[in-house]
Structures are given as C-alpha cells and as structure tokens.
Design a protein around this motif. Structure first.
Motif, short mmCIF file in Angstrom:
data_model
loop_
_atom_site.label_atom_id
_atom_site.label_comp_id
_atom_site.label_asym_id
_atom_site.label_seq_id
_atom_site.Cartn_x
_atom_site.Cartn_y
_atom_site.Cartn_z
N GLU A 1 0.77 -1.60 0.19
CA GLU A 1 -0.56 0.11 -0.18
C GLU A 1 0.76 1.27 -0.26
O GLU A 1 1.61 1.38 0.64
CB GLU A 1 -1.02 -0.29 1.08
CG GLU A 1 -1.64 1.30 1.21
CD GLU A 1 -2.99 1.22 2.53
OE1 GLU A 1 -3.07 0.31 3.08
OE2 GLU A 1 -3.50 2.34 2.82
N ASN B 1 -4.66 5.18 -1.67
CA ASN B 1 -6.14 5.73 -1.09
C ASN B 1 -6.31 6.77 -1.89
O ASN B 1 -5.42 7.74 -2.55
CB ASN B 1 -5.30 6.37 0.20
CG ASN B 1 -4.58 4.70 0.91
OD1 ASN B 1 -5.90 4.12 1.85
ND2 ASN B 1 -3.62 4.83 1.64
N GLU C 1 -8.50 2.28 -2.76
CA GLU C 1 -8.51 2.31 -1.74
C GLU C 1 -9.13 3.57 -1.54
O GLU C 1 -9.60 4.69 -1.67
CB GLU C 1 -8.11 2.47 -0.56
CG GLU C 1 -7.00 0.82 -0.41
CD GLU C 1 -5.93 0.43 0.79
OE1 GLU C 1 -6.40 1.35 1.89
OE2 GLU C 1 -5.60 -0.30 0.50
N ASP D 1 -11.71 0.72 2.21
CA ASP D 1 -10.54 1.08 3.71
C ASP D 1 -11.49 1.36 5.00
O ASP D 1 -12.84 1.06 4.83
CB ASP D 1 -9.96 1.58 3.18
CG ASP D 1 -8.42 2.34 3.95
OD1 ASP D 1 -8.44 0.77 5.13
OD2 ASP D 1 -8.04 2.94 3.24
N LYS E 1 -11.07 -3.68 3.84
CA LYS E 1 -9.48 -4.30 4.77
C LYS E 1 -10.39 -4.14 6.09
O LYS E 1 -10.96 -2.36 6.03
CB LYS E 1 -8.66 -2.75 3.99
CG LYS E 1 -8.65 -2.94 2.88
CD LYS E 1 -7.09 -2.17 2.52
CE LYS E 1 -5.77 -2.40 2.90
NZ LYS E 1 -4.60 -1.48 3.10
N GLU F 1 -5.46 -5.17 8.18
CA GLU F 1 -5.32 -4.45 8.77
C GLU F 1 -4.59 -4.10 10.01
O GLU F 1 -5.42 -4.96 11.00
CB GLU F 1 -5.18 -2.90 8.61
CG GLU F 1 -5.62 -1.78 6.55
CD GLU F 1 -5.88 -1.53 6.41
OE1 GLU F 1 -4.67 -0.64 6.36
OE2 GLU F 1 -7.20 -0.24 6.86
MG MG Z 1 -5.35 2.09 3.39
#
Ligand code: MG
Ligand code: C2E
Ligand code: MG
Length: 431
Positions: free
Chosen positions: A211, A269, A301, A331, A352, A388
């Motif tokens: 990421e 992101n 994301e 996310d 996620k 995560e």
């Molecule tokens: Mg993220």
C-alpha cells in the motif's frame, strides 16, 4: 464590529434563523463572548420522505431535533430548523473551537448509529459543519455561509465533522495559509514521498503487494501525518494535484516492483473529494499508459464512509475506474455504517478490515468475533479480505485460521522506501 447592512443580510433579512442568530451574535459581542454555529444535516430525512411519505419524514426530523436539544445542547444553546433535514445549533457561548468540536462529536455519537424509528432501524446519515463567531465570520449570514461550507466538506470526510477553514487567499488564519503554501511547494518541487507497506498473501506466504502511504517531511513543520496533509490539501483546493502526484508516483513505483514480480499489486488511497472529480479515472488511465502498467495491478482504496456519501457521483467515478480494470477496495471497513445493499451493488473487489478490530482481536473476544464475521461477509460477497493492523505473529496465526486472504501490519512490515521494498522483493524472488 457587526456589519448588518451587507447584501446577503438584506436578502436573508426575513429569514427567522438568520435573525435569531444575529440576536445571539449581538449579545455575544456585547459580552465579549464567542458563538459557535453547528449545522447538522441528517440526509436520511429525505430518504424517509421518499420511502414513507412526508409525514414520516417530519416525525424523524422532530425526533432528531428533540434528541439534539435534550442530549447534546445546554440550556442557553438554541436549535433552529433550517429545513426539514438541517438544523442550526447555536452554542452561546462557545469559549473555544475545542468546545464546538466536542459538541459536534457528541452529536455524531448520537446520530451515528441507527435510530429506532416507527419500529424500523434508520441511520440518520448525519454530518456537522462548524463555524465560529467572531473568529471566522463578521455577521450572521456570513457565519451561516461558512458553516454551510464546512458542512459540505464534512460530508466527504471520514469523521463527518468539519470546522471551517478559510480557503487559501481568503486572509484570516496566517498559520493555515503558511501550512498550505508549504504543501503547495512540496507538491510542485516534488519533495513529497510515498512509502510502501508490504501486504502478505496468507495462503502463499509471499509478499504479493504493497500500500502506498503519503509521507511529507517539512523543514519547519517536521513530519506531517498523512491525514493532516490530505486535510490541508482539501481546504486549499490542492487535493486533485496531490492525488494526481500520488497516483503517478505509485504507478511508477509499481512498474519498478513488477520488474521483479510481474504480479505485484499496489494499493492507492484516494480522498472522498476525489470521487467528485470527473478527471480521476483520466489521471489513472494516463499514469497506467505512461508506465505501461495493467489496470488490474492497481487497487484503489476508498474508506467505507466515503463510499456511502456522495453516492451518485462517487458510484459513477467508481464504475469509470472499474472500466480501466482497476480493482476497488473498501478501506477501514467496520468503522462506518455501510448499507449492505450498496456493498452488494458496487463493483468492489476487496474489503480491508479496520486495524482497530484486528490489533486487539486476541485480547477482546468481541473483536475476534467481529473479525471472523467480516471475513465471512467479505467471502460471501466474493470479495478478497485484507486485515490491517497485524502487529504480532499470534494475530497473523489467528487470521490464518479464520481464512483471511491478506495481512498488513507491523508484523509483516512497516511502511518503507521504494529502494528498501525492492530489496525485500529481490530477496523473496531468490528464495
Ligand atoms: Mg488505506
Ligand atoms: P490507511 O489507508 O488505513 O492506512 C493504514 C495506516 O495504518 C497507515 O498509517 C499505516 O502506517 C498504519 N499501520 C499499518 N500497519 C499498522 C499496524 O500494525 N499497527 C498500527 N498501529 N498501525 C499500522 P499512515 O501512513 O499514518 O496513514 C494514515 C491514513 O492516511 C491512511 O490510513 C489513509 O487513510 C491516509 N493516507 C495515507 N496516504 C494517503 C494518500 O496518499 N492519499 C490519501 N487520500 N490518503 C492517504
Ligand atoms: Mg485503513
């Protein structure tokens, strides 16, 4: 000094809310106090109108006003409906911005979860915009306008709360301007950096992707956390420039990683406000072509909350991204209030699980249950699931037995430079 005679005031002169607000400001000015205006909007009222009729919408609107009055406001504060789904809450006095933020947090904790409404559970879908007098406005109509502006920004933000910040060039807060100028320079001079945090493919035991995370180190400000940099970019109108930079440099690095592992993926992101821009899919497409990277190597994301707001425009943007072959990930899943219907309707590829559940999953049994349920939910919807906040080997073990697909966190690897990740990848390919 209050200016009563401007055009906006005359135009809105007969608006009772502006008049009540002006009275409060005049009193506050006499006693040297500050006033906080919190505009609370509950978008669900509109949906209730459409589904169950205006009568039902009215009842919901009253219930929300009643809840705010009884649980979030003090005796001296006022609440005035601006429309059926919008309420002006006047904090008099509001000794500081912090007090106004506290009140806004209290409101969001009241209006965040679903409310029981005529036997049905309805999420108010609320947001709060804040502006302060005299710090940010000179009269009632200006204060209202600033709070409206803040409300608009709040809608696209994870916390759904926004304190008005003047746009660049508007004057007022020099610190903010300085901050934004420094960010502008950093973007232009290419001194921002992207770090990459490895993601472990649990089944193969290999690092299959990373990421991209923004890192901004400023000579004077020091290290500025990414969410603050993004916030400054949003209020300065720089968010598209920033995102364009992030996308281009993440895809460029992806190209480097793929020289070692052609299937390596990079997650990027994006901020909710990017979804309102028609140009986003264009930037992504251009960067993919420039660096000769396949769309399917890139995962975009978007936070759960962002996915649920601005639905019309964001869904359009998501579909356009999808058409490029790019994969879409939700996310911080579990921290917002998703409608299961949207989860099923949107062209998503991945969930996620928010690190707040994962980090404590071995200490708090409830969290373990939540993680297990979220993994099942994702798999039932045929989505890949990434955990995560995998901070320890024990957590990784627990996730493995729950059938989680990917892990990201301190135990797998901290965010690191491109050069360092390339080293790790080379080591892996030699194994
Ligand atoms: Mg993220
Ligand atoms: P995120 O996308 O959820 O990123 C994960 C965050 O969790 C990162 O924080 C990462 O360093 C941190 N993290 C990863 N593993 C662990 C762990 O095991 N334990 C703990 N305690 N933390 C872990 P970071 O880099 O500070 O980023 C924070 C947020 O800022 C990101 O959350 C993302 O929402 C936003 N952000 C970062 N880069 C960008 C960007 O380029 N554009 C946009 N729009 N937002 C970004
Ligand atoms: Mg996250």
């Amino acid at each position: 000094m209050l200016s009563h005679g401007d055009d906006a005031m005359q135009h809105e002169g007969r608006n009772p809310v502006v008049e009540r607000l002006q009275e409060s400001l005049t009193q506050a000015e006499r006693s040297g106090e500050s006033v906080g205006l919190l505009l609370v909007q509950a978008a669900a009222v509109d949906r209730i109108d459409a589904l169950h009729g205006f009568h039902a919408g009215d009842r919901m609107s009253h219930a929300i006003a009643q809840l705010l009055r009884s649980k979030a406001l003090r005796k001296r504060d006022l609440i005035e409906p601006l429309s059926r789904d919008e309420f002006a809450c006047i904090l008099r006095p509001a000794p500081s911005e912090g007090i106004a933020m506290l009140a806004a947090n209290r409101m969001m904790s009241l209006l965040g979860p679903p409310m029981d409404f005529s036997g049905k559970s309805v999420t108010p879908d609320a947001a709060v915009g804040i502006a302060m007098f005299p710090q940010q406005a000179a009269n009632a109509s200006e204060l209202l306008q600033r709070a409206k502006h803040a409300l608009h920004v709040a809608r696209g933000h994870r916390e759904r709360i926004w304190l008005y910040t003047p746009p660049a060039g508007h004057g007022a807060v020099i610190d903010q301007l300085e901050y934004e100028n420094r960010l502008r320079n950093a973007i232009e001079q290419n001194t921002l950096m992207l770090y990459f945090q490895p993601q472990l493919d649990i089944r193969t035991g290999r690092m299959g992707g990373a990421e991209a995370l923004l890192r901004w180190h400023d000579d004077v400000l020091g290290f500025v956390p990414p969410h603050l940099a993004v916030r400054a970019a949003e209020s300065a109108g720089l968010i598209d420039q920033l995102t364009m930079w992030v996308i281009t440099s993440a895809i460029q690095s992806c190209r480097e990683f793929q020289k070692i592992d052609p299937d390596f993926t990079v997650s990027i992101n994006i901020s909710p406000s990017n979804l309102r821009e028609a140009d986003l899919p264009y930037y992504v497409d251009r960067a993919l072509r420039t660096w000769n990277v396949r769309g399917s190597s890139i995962i975009i994301e978007i936070t759960e909350t962002a996915m649920m707001v601005e639905q019309e425009t964001s869904h359009e943007a998501l579909r356009a991204l999808k058409a490029l072959g790019v994969r879409l990930s939700v996310d911080d899943f579990g921290t917002g209030y998703s409608s299961m219907q949207y989860l099923a309707q949107l062209p998503l590829d991945e969930l996620k699980i928010d690190l707040s559940f994962v980090r404590a999953m071995l200490d708090v049994p409830q969290n373990h249950k939540i993680v297990r349920s979220l993994i099942d939910l994702a798999h039932n919807l045929e989505l890949k699931v990434v955990a995560e906040g995998v901070e320890t080997e024990a957590i990784l073990g627990a996730l493995t037995s729950l059938g989680c697909d990917q892990a990201q966190g301190w135990d797998v690897g901290r965010p690191t430079t491109v050069a360092d990740l390339l080293l790790r990848l080379r080591e892996q390919s030699e194994r």
